[in-house]
Scaffold this active site. Structure first.
Site, PDB file in Angstrom:
ATOM      1  N   HIS A 132      11.460  -0.047  -2.359  1.00 35.10           N
ATOM      2  CA  HIS A 132      10.649   0.008  -3.324  1.00 35.10           C
ATOM      3  C   HIS A 132      10.975  -0.565  -4.684  1.00 35.10           C
ATOM      4  O   HIS A 132      10.175  -0.794  -5.713  1.00 35.10           O
ATOM      5  CB  HIS A 132      10.399   1.525  -3.821  1.00 35.10           C
ATOM      6  CG  HIS A 132       9.371   2.003  -4.451  1.00 35.10           C
ATOM      7  ND1 HIS A 132       7.988   1.486  -4.063  1.00 35.10           N
ATOM      8  CD2 HIS A 132       9.310   2.637  -5.753  1.00 35.10           C
ATOM      9  CE1 HIS A 132       7.404   1.949  -5.240  1.00 35.10           C
ATOM     10  NE2 HIS A 132       7.950   2.639  -6.046  1.00 35.10           N
ATOM     11  N   SER A 151       4.739   0.503  -9.027  1.00 34.99           N
ATOM     12  CA  SER A 151       4.593   2.078  -8.629  1.00 34.99           C
ATOM     13  C   SER A 151       3.546   2.548  -9.531  1.00 34.99           C
ATOM     14  O   SER A 151       2.449   2.252  -9.562  1.00 34.99           O
ATOM     15  CB  SER A 151       6.103   2.588  -8.660  1.00 34.99           C
ATOM     16  OG  SER A 151       6.091   3.719  -8.105  1.00 34.99           O
ATOM     17  N   ASP A 191       9.272  -0.077   2.132  1.00 37.34           N
ATOM     18  CA  ASP A 191       8.877   0.535   0.814  1.00 37.34           C
ATOM     19  C   ASP A 191       8.213   1.691   1.140  1.00 37.34           C
ATOM     20  O   ASP A 191       7.440   1.894   2.157  1.00 37.34           O
ATOM     21  CB  ASP A 191       7.974  -0.382   0.203  1.00 37.34           C
ATOM     22  CG  ASP A 191       7.673  -0.164  -1.317  1.00 37.34           C
ATOM     23  OD1 ASP A 191       7.881   0.882  -1.964  1.00 37.34           O
ATOM     24  OD2 ASP A 191       7.534  -1.301  -2.012  1.00 37.34           O
TER      25      ASP A 191
END
Length: 296
Positions: free
Chosen positions: A267, A101, A240
């Site tokens: 995610h 991320s 995601d």
């Protein structure tokens, strides 16, 4: 062997942990998400230490690291500097990097400074363009019930993103696009209080996931991805918030890259499909180790 300690960086000390089961592969350093989160949820990646040392650390202001009050520290350039300081302190002359991320934002920004010794980079659920991230979240929101969409929009417009109403709506979003497990691992439920620093998130990103108002608002390294020439792997979950469409786009812009989708995940594939995640990452890292002169 397990080791933990602190490293002096610009602005304070960061806490790290090192897992090493004697494997002779090139070390892997893991960059957690956020900005302002911690490496707590990534503990399962110690499973990769069978083949190589694995280093996790809490970025400054996060988790067990120091929490200085100087808000000028919360900018991407200082986090890039911090990563270099951690590498130097831990003598990581050659290294694989796995970012998740926001950690991929940091990994890309760091790689584009052209440091020595990067053998490969894994961009896990990447955010390499704030504008594209915003577009994806607006698209994702449209898949949720209309009342959830309206609540999130209204709270953003009214500046009430700190309310229970907004938190409840975000919980629905998270169950679709962040972590789809019906039952969370017991260890994850024991996350320490204060492991997340909302102030850093607000300064760098903003009060909401869906509209970037912080100092990362203009971040977009897509024009430079062609400069990252070491072996790279882009991954995301099928559901995601870092969408497969955008993740594959990043991969196409990067010369020596591969792309993989975790079909049952959102995610947090490293938790949602832990065994498969470790298998894919382990195979990639082993293959990257076998390539001579694969440095950036």
């Amino acid at each position: 062997m397990y080791q933990e300690g602190f490293v002096e960086v610009t602005g304070g000390r960061v806490w790290y942990q090192k897992f090493d089961n004697g494997g002779n592969g090139t070390p892997l350093i893991v960059l957690h998400g956020g900005p302002g989160s911690s490496c707590f949820s990534l503990q399962g990646l110690k499973g990769l230490s069978v083949d190589r040392p694995v280093i996790l650390y809490d970025q400054l202001g996060c988790g067990r690291s120091d929490r200085p009050k100087d808000n000028s520290l919360w900018r991407i350039e200082r986090f890039v500097e911090e990563l270099g300081q951690v590498r130097e302190a831990l003598d990581l002359k050659e290294v694989h990097i796995l970012g998740h991320s926001w950690g991929t934002t940091l990994a890309a920004a760091y790689a584009l400074t052209k440091p020595d010794g990067i053998k490969s980079i894994i961009f896990s659920s990447p955010c390499l363009s704030a504008p594209l991230w915003e577009q994806d979240q607006k698209r994702n929101l449209k898949e949720l019930p209309i009342e959830i969409q309206e609540t999130i929009k209204r709270c953003e417009e009214n500046g009430t993103t700190d309310t229970e109403e907004f938190e409840s709506a975000i919980e629905v979003f998270n169950k679709h696009f962040v972590n789809r497990l019906k039952k969370q691992p017991e260890w994850l439920e024991k996350r320490p209080a204060g492991y997340r620093n909302a102030e850093i998130y607000n300064i760098m990103w903003g009060p909401s996931e869906f509209t970037v108002l912080g100092n990362l608002k203009e971040f977009d390294c897509t024009p430079q991805l062609k400069e990252i020439t070491c072996k790279t792997l882009y991954t995301c979950g099928r559901f995601d918030e870092a969408s497969p469409l955008t993740t594959e786009y990043y991969s196409r812009l990067t010369p020596n890259s591969a792309f993989y989708v975790f079909e049952e995940s959102a995610h947090m594939a490293y938790i949602e499909e832990e065994d498969e995640y470790l298998r894919v990452m382990g195979n990639f890292l082993t293959s990257a180790d076998s390539i001579r002169d694969s440095h950036i």
